[in-house]
Design an enzyme around this catalytic site. Structure first.
Site, PDB file in Angstrom:
ATOM      1  CG  HIS A   1      -4.052  -1.874  -0.554  1.00 59.11           C
ATOM      2  ND1 HIS A   1      -4.872  -0.972  -0.180  1.00 59.11           N
ATOM      3  CD2 HIS A   1      -3.727  -2.440   0.775  1.00 59.11           C
ATOM      4  CE1 HIS A   1      -4.699  -0.421   0.921  1.00 59.11           C
ATOM      5  NE2 HIS A   1      -4.042  -1.305   1.567  1.00 59.11           N
TER       6      HIS A   1
ATOM      7  CB  SER B   1      -1.090  -0.094   1.239  1.00 55.63           C
ATOM      8  OG  SER B   1      -0.144  -0.062   2.462  1.00 55.63           O
TER       9      SER B   1
ATOM     10  CE  LYS C   1      -7.104  -1.796   3.089  1.00 48.82           C
ATOM     11  NZ  LYS C   1      -7.174  -0.779   4.311  1.00 48.82           N
TER      12      LYS C   1
HETATM   13  N1  PLP Z   1      -3.861  -5.567   5.155  1.00 50.73           N
HETATM   14  C1  PLP Z   1      -3.508  -4.674   4.671  1.00 50.73           C
HETATM   15  C2  PLP Z   1      -2.475  -4.750   3.535  1.00 50.73           C
HETATM   16  C3  PLP Z   1      -4.061  -3.520   4.869  1.00 50.73           C
HETATM   17  O1  PLP Z   1      -3.593  -2.385   4.149  1.00 50.73           O
HETATM   18  C4  PLP Z   1      -4.891  -3.364   5.805  1.00 50.73           C
HETATM   19  C5  PLP Z   1      -5.690  -2.000   6.101  1.00 50.73           C
HETATM   20  O2  PLP Z   1      -5.069  -0.995   6.224  1.00 50.73           O
HETATM   21  C6  PLP Z   1      -5.200  -4.494   6.507  1.00 50.73           C
HETATM   22  C7  PLP Z   1      -4.676  -5.396   6.105  1.00 50.73           C
HETATM   23  C8  PLP Z   1      -6.368  -4.488   7.817  1.00 50.73           C
HETATM   24  O3  PLP Z   1      -7.459  -4.365   7.193  1.00 50.73           O
HETATM   25  P1  PLP Z   1      -8.907  -3.955   7.971  1.00 50.73           P
HETATM   26  O4  PLP Z   1      -9.169  -2.439   7.793  1.00 50.73           O
HETATM   27  O5  PLP Z   1      -9.999  -4.740   7.584  1.00 50.73           O
HETATM   28  O6  PLP Z   1      -8.465  -4.324   9.464  1.00 50.73           O
END
Ligand code: PLP
Length: 400
Positions: free
Chosen positions: A216, A188, A247
């Site tokens: 993502h 990200s 997302k």
């Molecule tokens: N994994 C990644 C790569 C993320 O970007 C995010 C969120 O920022 C998460 C996990 C966590 O996701 P959630 O918002 O569903 O807890």
């Protein structure tokens, strides 16, 4: 004594907060008074702000059908379950959504969590023992890092997307019973995509399993939006997928693991964030379920996002900016200097463009950037206004 302890705590916290401010890493939160979408209203008067910093890649967060599905689920199934899944918290819509997620990813089964953070926190500890090994990309998301911390497996960290280093670590890890390679599908901060084809080849050579975090990627990467594994043609080689409903898939909340049925069955028995946390609220389930329906009907939304991403990336590059990553709606405008990134982001907002600057420690020193995220619901005009504002602000501050 308790008064003295409370006073001591307050002094300690205030000093820690002061340190954060002093280090220039304070995160302030802008307050939005409208729905999430391409155009926002901010508290304090800012209206008609064009938003380029949500993970709302497909624009489904405020899609009328997604909202309607949430309202219907709320009315039919209530506000919430007041229970964990295994006691009194599983409704037919939870089972339906799990089945739909597994179908979407072409996997055997799926399990829902309150978030992908929880899915990542739960999986490694439930799956791996001290006899096993996990090999993790050094730039993996914080929730993968924390999940790995919680497990007792042998831990190897390989250099970011460095296949030589991964191979060396896989050789070293041959002495363990099971090897699991864990990587973000798309990262990200840089908008770069893991070399999954090469990772899967190495996994095959050294008898390892592959886990990907698709937060993502789910919903928009690959010809049918299935994710990085579809994009790179390795859907049958990746064993475990964790992803988010918070997302692209409607943006409400929630996460999941999808993969082999015995793994999902084991997670229902052993995964602590699943066992000891409340069920997903029906409205949230309704949003995600509708988002998946929309994506399984047609890939038009994902294609529209890809076209807009292409428009932004090519116009910005033509204007003289360096955009990290390739073909991903995360478009980091690389600036280098932390102060420049922060001043330019502020100046962009004064021109009605909401973007965020990232600097150390979120990204490496000297690699400060403004991260722009493209959504299917941006108009071409929104994109062009963003590029124009960047060009003006970049010239003003000497970035071009
Ligand atoms: N994994 C990644 C790569 C993320 O970007 C995010 C969120 O920022 C998460 C996990 C966590 O996701 P959630 O918002 O569903 O807890």
């Amino acid at each position: 004594a308790s008064g003295a302890a409370a006073a001591q705590l307050r002094r300690r916290l205030e000093s820690e907060l002061e340190d954060i401010r002093g280090a220039g890493t304070w995160k302030s939160e802008r307050v939005i008074t409208s729905r999430q979408g391409p155009h926002l209203r901010l508290a304090g008067g800012g209206a008609g702000i064009i938003n380029f910093c949500a993970n709302n890649y497909l624009g489904l967060s405020s899609h009328p059908e997604v909202i309607r599905a949430a309202v219907e689920a709320l009315e039919k199934f209530g506000a919430g379950l007041s229970s964990v899944r295994f006691i009194c918290g599983t409704q037919s819509i939870h089972k339906d959504l799990e089945e739909k997620i597994a179908r979407f990813h072409q996997r055997e089964d799926a399990i829902l969590y309150a978030s992908c953070f929880d899915a990542n926190a739960g999986i490694f500890e439930a799956l791996l023992t001290p006899e096993d090994a996990v090999l993790s990309d050094e730039l993996n998301h914080a929730s993968i890092i924390d999940g790995i911390r919680l497990c007792k497996a042998n831990k190897y960290r390989y250099k970011h997307m460095d296949m030589q280093d991964l191979e060396a670590k896989l050789k070293e890890a041959q002495k363990h019973r099971l090897r699991l390679v864990a990587t973000d599908g798309a990262f990200s901060m840089d908008g770069d995509i893991a070399p999954l084809r090469e990772i899967c080849q190495l996994a095959q050579k050294y008898d390892a399993l592959v886990f990907i975090d698709e937060c993502h990627a789910t919903g928009f990467l690959g010809p049918n939006g299935r994710g990085t594994d579809e994009l790179l043609g390795v859907m049958d080689k990746v064993t475990i997928i964790n992803s988010t409903l918070g997302k692209a898939l409607g943006g409400a909340a929630g996460g999941y693991t999808t993969g082999p049925k015995p793994l999902i069955d084991l997670l229902r028995q052993r995964s602590r964030p699943y066992l000891f946390s409340n069920s997903l609220p029906p409205a949230v389930v309704g949003c995600a379920s509708k988002a998946l329906d929309l994506l399984m009907e047609s890939n038009a939304i994902a294609q529209s996002m890809a076209a807009k991403t292409q428009r932004f990336r090519s116009k910005m590059t033509a204007a003289g900016f360096t955009i990290s990553g390739k073909d991903h709606p995360i478009c980091p405008v690389m600036l280098g200097d932390a102060r420049l990134a922060s001043v330019m982001a502020e100046d962009m907002l004064s021109r009605g463009i909401y973007v965020i600057g990232f600097s150390y420690p979120v990204v490496p020193k000297g690699k400060a950037r403004i991260r722009v995220q493209i959504s299917a619901v941006h108009s071409d005009e929104d994109i062009d206004r963003c590029v124009e504002a960047f060009t003006e602000v970049g010239r003003k501050h000497g970035a071009l």
